[in-house]
Write a protein that holds these residues in place. Sequence first.
Motif, PDB file in Angstrom:
ATOM      1  N   ASN A  11      -4.205   0.020  -6.548  1.00  0.00           N
ATOM      2  CA  ASN A  11      -3.872   1.215  -5.755  1.00  0.00           C
ATOM      3  C   ASN A  11      -2.744   0.836  -4.809  1.00  0.00           C
ATOM      4  O   ASN A  11      -2.976   0.214  -3.777  1.00  0.00           O
ATOM      5  CB  ASN A  11      -5.091   1.708  -4.974  1.00  0.00           C
ATOM      6  CG  ASN A  11      -4.857   3.071  -4.334  1.00  0.00           C
ATOM      7  OD1 ASN A  11      -3.792   3.347  -3.796  1.00  0.00           O
ATOM      8  ND2 ASN A  11      -5.873   3.929  -4.379  1.00  0.00           N
ATOM      9  N   VAL A  12      -1.540   1.212  -5.146  1.00  0.00           N
ATOM     10  CA  VAL A  12      -0.374   0.767  -4.385  1.00  0.00           C
ATOM     11  C   VAL A  12      -0.388   1.313  -2.962  1.00  0.00           C
ATOM     12  O   VAL A  12      -0.007   0.618  -2.010  1.00  0.00           O
ATOM     13  CB  VAL A  12       0.935   1.160  -5.119  1.00  0.00           C
ATOM     14  CG1 VAL A  12       1.058   2.666  -5.256  1.00  0.00           C
ATOM     15  CG2 VAL A  12       2.138   0.577  -4.413  1.00  0.00           C
ATOM     16  N   GLU A  13      -0.836   2.545  -2.781  1.00  0.00           N
ATOM     17  CA  GLU A  13      -0.847   3.128  -1.439  1.00  0.00           C
ATOM     18  C   GLU A  13      -1.883   2.437  -0.563  1.00  0.00           C
ATOM     19  O   GLU A  13      -1.632   2.168   0.617  1.00  0.00           O
ATOM     20  CB  GLU A  13      -1.130   4.631  -1.513  1.00  0.00           C
ATOM     21  CG  GLU A  13      -1.006   5.347  -0.180  1.00  0.00           C
ATOM     22  CD  GLU A  13       0.367   5.175   0.467  1.00  0.00           C
ATOM     23  OE1 GLU A  13       0.429   5.109   1.713  1.00  0.00           O
ATOM     24  OE2 GLU A  13       1.373   5.106  -0.271  1.00  0.00           O
ATOM     25  N   ALA A  14      -3.052   2.152  -1.129  1.00  0.00           N
ATOM     26  CA  ALA A  14      -4.077   1.440  -0.364  1.00  0.00           C
ATOM     27  C   ALA A  14      -3.597   0.042  -0.002  1.00  0.00           C
ATOM     28  O   ALA A  14      -3.865  -0.450   1.106  1.00  0.00           O
ATOM     29  CB  ALA A  14      -5.368   1.365  -1.177  1.00  0.00           C
ATOM     30  N   ALA A  15      -2.888  -0.610  -0.934  1.00  0.00           N
ATOM     31  CA  ALA A  15      -2.346  -1.943  -0.653  1.00  0.00           C
ATOM     32  C   ALA A  15      -1.324  -1.887   0.474  1.00  0.00           C
ATOM     33  O   ALA A  15      -1.306  -2.757   1.358  1.00  0.00           O
ATOM     34  CB  ALA A  15      -1.709  -2.518  -1.925  1.00  0.00           C
ATOM     35  N   ARG A  16      -0.489  -0.859   0.473  1.00  0.00           N
ATOM     36  CA  ARG A  16       0.511  -0.710   1.533  1.00  0.00           C
ATOM     37  C   ARG A  16      -0.157  -0.486   2.891  1.00  0.00           C
ATOM     38  O   ARG A  16       0.249  -1.075   3.903  1.00  0.00           O
ATOM     39  CB  ARG A  16       1.449   0.449   1.196  1.00  0.00           C
ATOM     40  CG  ARG A  16       2.583   0.619   2.205  1.00  0.00           C
ATOM     41  CD  ARG A  16       3.505   1.752   1.818  1.00  0.00           C
ATOM     42  NE  ARG A  16       4.332   1.413   0.656  1.00  0.00           N
ATOM     43  CZ  ARG A  16       4.173   1.930  -0.542  1.00  0.00           C
ATOM     44  NH1 ARG A  16       3.198   2.822  -0.772  1.00  0.00           N
ATOM     45  NH2 ARG A  16       4.949   1.581  -1.544  1.00  0.00           N
TER      46      ARG A  16
END
Length: 410
Positions: A284-289
């Motif tokens: 999950n790229v947004e959660a990672a960000r």
Amino acid sequence: MTTTATDRQDERLRSREGLRGALTDVVERARGGDLGVIPVVVGLIVIWSVFQILNPIFLSSANLVNLTLESAAVGVIALGIVCVLLVGQIDLSVGSVSGLSGAVLAVLFVSEGLPVWLAILASVLMGAVIGWLYGQLFNRFGVPSFVITLAGLLAFLGLQLYVLGTKGSINLPFDSGLVNFAQLDFVPAWLSYTLAVIAAVWLFASGYLHARERRRAGLSARGVSTLAVRSVALLAVLAFVVWYLGQTRGVGWMFVFFVALVLIMHYLLSRTKWGRAVYAVGGNVEAARRAGINVRAIYTSVFVLCSTFAAVGGILAAARLAAANQSSGSGDVNLNAIAAAVIGGTSLFGGRGTAFGALLGIIVIQSISSGLTLLNLDSSIRFVVTGAVLLLAVIVDSVSRRSRTSHGRA
């Protein structure tokens, strides 16, 4: 006496120690959609069984030695594909980058007379720069990786033809160390067995240290008996492989080099902060960000690794052939590298897969190629069979992903 949740958890963990516990853990993971390498191992057993029945030469020591050597170059390229797939991206230019790398190596080493180590270094650095360029285009302009690498496929193919010039082919000296490494150099028997023992000890030690860290954090962990069973099983398998391949030429240094790269990447992906960040971005790229991960740096790093591995694979392929020509890196190299990563269990959706997927996947593909060649069947059949296996692998990935979602493990 009242039984606490901690007591129940400890009892559950104790019941899972040993071989029976390990099998129980595998079954529960499979039921939850976490199939791991089970499909590819089962597929490999089926493929080997069928070809052995059709042609008894298939599982001969001589053929398996050739199979391992032929797997190394494209396997290294597939290792880079695993990295970009883990973050949900793709690189379609690895074939062209590998061909260009072989061309640069040949020109610098043969035509320009530079030392072979300097030619290798220049080729590898070129691959890293290409990956860095992809990362900048992806991060700064938001161009899809599919488009970026498709453009790279065409551009670097043209550059490869330009580098080779009107000759179209440059032969590498047969007496050079690089060619000997790819064709004639094999690990001594005593060293092969030593490496097998080291691998088993390393597996137990790393597993024990990891389990100890988890227990200190109050988390569940594998028991010592489970770790011991796993390590002994690995030692038995490796010792048998070394003995069987040693019936002819033994284990090639080029294949050992490939396996070493797989082990290094496995450690980086499973035991480092960078590796956890790669899986987080792919999941999950947004959660990672939002978790504070430098997503742009992660994307750049995997593109650099992918192109670098493509360059290394191109060098190995040129050394194996003892030449670099206009067809280097073309044909099915690109598709086989991507197919190997996917067949090996790396998800096209990102966030799932291991470095061992490249090793298992390329062995499956090379097994199909070797088996059909021994049966004197046309290459068209090989493409059809490989495509069918690839489609089946993606279907399994999609079904297991749905299963994980339904079990709350996506």
